[in-house]
Design an enzyme around this catalytic site. Structure first.
Site, mmCIF file in Angstrom:
data_model
loop_
_atom_site.group_PDB
_atom_site.id
_atom_site.type_symbol
_atom_site.label_atom_id
_atom_site.label_comp_id
_atom_site.label_asym_id
_atom_site.label_seq_id
_atom_site.Cartn_x
_atom_site.Cartn_y
_atom_site.Cartn_z
ATOM 1 N N HIS A 146 0.851 -1.191 0.000
ATOM 2 C CA HIS A 146 0.000 0.000 0.000
ATOM 3 C C HIS A 146 0.882 1.235 0.000
ATOM 4 C CE1 HIS A 146 -3.155 2.811 1.059
ATOM 5 N NE2 HIS A 146 -3.996 1.876 0.656
ATOM 6 N N ASP B 218 -7.935 -5.415 -0.112
ATOM 7 C CA ASP B 218 -8.409 -6.304 -1.179
ATOM 8 C C ASP B 218 -8.054 -7.766 -0.947
ATOM 9 O OD1 ASP B 218 -9.633 -4.369 -2.863
ATOM 10 O OD2 ASP B 218 -7.649 -3.623 -3.342
HETATM 11 N N1 CMC Z 1 4.126 -7.618 -4.832
HETATM 12 C C1 CMC Z 1 5.449 -7.581 -5.035
HETATM 13 N N2 CMC Z 1 6.198 -6.461 -4.869
HETATM 14 C C2 CMC Z 1 5.580 -5.350 -4.497
HETATM 15 C C3 CMC Z 1 4.191 -5.307 -4.264
HETATM 16 C C4 CMC Z 1 3.451 -6.504 -4.433
HETATM 17 N N3 CMC Z 1 2.134 -6.528 -4.217
HETATM 18 N N4 CMC Z 1 3.829 -4.063 -3.904
HETATM 19 C C5 CMC Z 1 4.943 -3.334 -3.922
HETATM 20 N N5 CMC Z 1 6.014 -4.108 -4.272
HETATM 21 C C6 CMC Z 1 7.420 -3.702 -4.315
HETATM 22 C C7 CMC Z 1 7.705 -2.870 -5.572
HETATM 23 O O1 CMC Z 1 8.109 -3.683 -6.643
HETATM 24 C C8 CMC Z 1 8.816 -1.963 -5.075
HETATM 25 O O2 CMC Z 1 10.008 -2.725 -5.021
HETATM 26 P P1 CMC Z 1 11.436 -2.019 -5.280
HETATM 27 O O3 CMC Z 1 11.592 -1.018 -4.180
HETATM 28 O O4 CMC Z 1 12.420 -3.140 -5.247
HETATM 29 O O5 CMC Z 1 11.337 -1.372 -6.646
HETATM 30 C C9 CMC Z 1 8.408 -1.669 -3.629
HETATM 31 O O6 CMC Z 1 7.640 -2.809 -3.216
HETATM 32 C C10 CMC Z 1 7.577 -0.395 -3.468
HETATM 33 O O7 CMC Z 1 6.440 -0.518 -4.321
HETATM 34 P P2 CMC Z 1 5.819 0.677 -5.152
HETATM 35 O O8 CMC Z 1 5.220 0.139 -6.405
HETATM 36 O O9 CMC Z 1 6.810 1.803 -5.283
HETATM 37 O O10 CMC Z 1 4.681 1.124 -4.166
HETATM 38 P P3 CMC Z 1 3.488 2.071 -4.518
HETATM 39 O O11 CMC Z 1 3.188 2.812 -3.282
HETATM 40 O O12 CMC Z 1 3.758 2.880 -5.733
HETATM 41 O O13 CMC Z 1 2.301 1.061 -4.896
HETATM 42 C C11 CMC Z 1 0.549 -0.491 -4.659
HETATM 43 C C12 CMC Z 1 1.326 0.648 -4.000
HETATM 44 C C13 CMC Z 1 -0.673 -0.803 -3.800
HETATM 45 C C14 CMC Z 1 0.054 -0.036 -6.049
HETATM 46 C C15 CMC Z 1 1.448 -1.728 -4.778
HETATM 47 O O14 CMC Z 1 1.845 -2.172 -3.492
HETATM 48 C C16 CMC Z 1 0.793 -2.868 -5.568
HETATM 49 O O15 CMC Z 1 0.892 -2.882 -6.798
HETATM 50 N N6 CMC Z 1 0.104 -3.825 -4.865
HETATM 51 C C17 CMC Z 1 -0.620 -4.878 -5.552
HETATM 52 C C18 CMC Z 1 -1.952 -4.313 -6.060
HETATM 53 C C19 CMC Z 1 -2.941 -4.094 -4.925
HETATM 54 O O16 CMC Z 1 -3.116 -4.939 -4.066
HETATM 55 N N7 CMC Z 1 -3.624 -2.935 -4.968
HETATM 56 C C20 CMC Z 1 -4.644 -2.586 -3.969
HETATM 57 C C21 CMC Z 1 -4.200 -1.436 -3.119
HETATM 58 S S1 CMC Z 1 -5.187 -1.211 -1.627
HETATM 59 C C22 CMC Z 1 -6.772 -0.776 -2.160
HETATM 60 C C23 CMC Z 1 -6.834 0.359 -3.106
HETATM 61 O O17 CMC Z 1 -6.207 1.390 -2.932
HETATM 62 O O18 CMC Z 1 -7.577 0.229 -4.087
#
Ligand code: CMC
Length: 441
Positions: free
Chosen positions: A316, A373
């Site tokens: 998140h 989720d």
């Molecule tokens: N699986 C594997 N790696 C992950 C995941 C995941 N679910 N989430 C984040 N990471 C890694 C990402 O690759 C990055 O690694 P590195 O630092 O080595 O490059 C690090 O963690 C930070 O991630 P980020 O993408 O910079 O984080 P963000 O804040 O931009 O994204 C997120 C947040 C929710 C989009 C992301 O965690 C994600 O894609 N999660 C899976 C999709 C999901 O469950 N979404 C629902 C979110 S909660 C409800 C809502 O808001 O709708």
């Protein structure tokens, strides 16, 4: 971008920006929970520079009094009330009122709002014809967004909402009709007759009636299901400046009406990184259940950056500790699923995935925990909601939050159209060449 407001604290020292040998004091604001921000709203005028923050991870777009999140401590509060306090005996209707109007409704307010939700549940018959135009396999989120937008055609009188009574009616219309639209989208996808709302039923049972009743057989909503569904909707009801809510505010900032702004919110929610994740979670659990891949292999794949796979329902932007909504949903899933639908192997798989991920250094170092989720889909499935309707359920839940933010912004003094800037990286000035002078590609 942070508008100076009453949160500004006169005793806070300004931040000093040193640029080109000159120093610029920048006011510092403090929110009611101590979160601080540097006000850069005059930065470009004073320095000729803008800030760059792709993904807005460090950018406050507004001040807001609706929802507070402390992502480090796993705290979520609606209008100051901890989310955990809504676990028992609270209805979605009550929470919707709280978010939108800023206080818990009195008994009279609650009854009047409930009555409005009942009397506004019908769709204009003209709208029913619109459903017929969609193919059976149309994504329900596309229908939802289109039909919410279509409401502005049927209620032009609600385009300009200047007084609170008018707004209250518009809000009730939208909260009531979204569930009718959602249920009709589902019925259309199955080729089933539309079921009219039943004025004797409250919000959640009425929705499930429109989803699952047949002309010859009324669906009777078990109290456990009503409780679980109320909680699911409540836990999704607001989450401050997430992607869809920011979209609603962005669209609303141009003066667009409430329906158009919320229709845009539905589109933003649809994406798999936002509300669409609940569908992806279930598909991931199904794949593991069907033996296409093991839980261990899936986690390994999610850690491999070249795979583009993520552990869906994990991570998140704001929570760097547990997501309190996920904890509450897991608890309810553990308690209710055995009672509603018997044991669910997907729940076991979810538990296993969580155990593997939470003991893996990759997830620990990046503070990746289950989000809302991760368990919501399993619960929705137990209630009988089909997978392609999961994100629609999220939208029904999130609607009061969108409305609350739209109204807060609409009422704020000195609001400006949201219009970020950019750093241009394209061609410097170049000349137009006539077609015949360009040669072969
Ligand atoms: N699986 C594997 N790696 C992950 C995941 C995941 N679910 N989430 C984040 N990471 C890694 C990402 O690759 C990055 O690694 P590195 O630092 O080595 O490059 C690090 O963690 C930070 O991630 P980020 O993408 O910079 O984080 P963000 O804040 O931009 O994204 C997120 C947040 C929710 C989009 C992301 O965690 C994600 O894609 N999660 C899976 C999709 C999901 O469950 N979404 C629902 C979110 S909660 C409800 C809502 O808001 O709708």
């Amino acid at each position: 971008m942070l508008a100076a407001s009453s949160t500004s604290h006169p005793s806070l020292d300004p931040a000093i920006l040193i640029l080109g040998g000159q120093s610029y004091p920048l006011p510092v604001l403090e929110g009611s929970e101590g979160e601080r921000a540097i006000d850069i709203s005059k930065l470009r005028d004073q320095t000729g520079h803008i800030t760059l923050d792709p993904g807005y991870g460090n950018t406050g777009s507004c001040t807001s009094a609706i929802t507070f999140i402390d992502g480090e401590q796993g705290i979520l509060r609606y209008r100051g009330i901890p989310i955990e306090q809504f676990a028992d005996n609270t209805t979605f209707t009550e929470v919707a009122w709280l978010l939108i109007f800023g206080h818990l409704p009195s008994e009279a307010e609650y009854e009047e709002f409930s009555r409005d939700l009942t009397r506004f549940a019908y769709l204009d018959e003209g709208m029913k014809h619109q459903f017929e135009g969609f193919p059976r396999n149309a994504p329900p989120m596309a229908i939802l967004s289109a039909m919410i937008n279509a409401l502005s055609c049927f209620h032009p009188e609600l385009h300009e909402l200047e007084d609170v009574d008018q707004f209250r009616h518009a809000a009730a219309r939208l909260i009531s009709k979204i569930r009718t639209i959602a249920a009709y989208a589902f019925r259309h996808s199955r080729g089933l007759p539309y079921i009219y709302p039943d004025p004797a039923l409250r919000y959640v049972p009425n929705f499930l009636h429109m989803m699952f009743s047949q002309p010859y057989q009324q669906y009777l909503c078990p109290s456990l299901v009503r409780k679980a569904m109320n909680l699911i909707l409540i836990l999704h009801a607001d989450h401050e400046q997430n992607c869809s809510t920011s979209t609603v505010r962005m669209v609303g900032s141009s003066g667009a009406n409430l329906f158009a702004s919320c229709a845009a919110g539905v589109c933003a929610l649809w994406g798999p990184l936002h509300g669409g994740a609940n569908v992806e979670v279930l598909e991931m659990l199904e794949r593991i259940h069907q033996g296409n891949i093991s839980a261990e292999e899936y986690v390994k794949l999610a850690k491999d950056k070249s795979s583009k796979v993520r552990l869906m329902g994990f991570g998140h932007r704001v929570y760097k500790n547990f997501d309190p909504r996920a904890q509450m949903l897991q608890k309810v899933a553990e308690e209710l699923i055995p009672l509603i639908s018997g044991d669910d192997p997907l729940l076991d798989i979810a538990r296993r995935l969580e155990d593997i991920a939470r003991s893996d250094p990759y997830f620990i170092e990046r503070n990746l925990y289950p989000n809302v989720d991760f368990y919501s889909g399993i619960l929705l499935r137990a209630i009988g909601i089909p997978t392609n309707m999961f994100t629609v359920m999220f939208a029904i839940g999130r609607l009061p939050g969108w409305i609350a933010h739209w109204w807060e912004q609409h009422q704020a003094a000195g609001g400006r159209i949201a219009r970020p800037r950019q750093i241009y990286t394209g061609n410097r000035q170049t000349d137009y060449l006539r077609l015949e002078s360009r040669g072969a590609a």
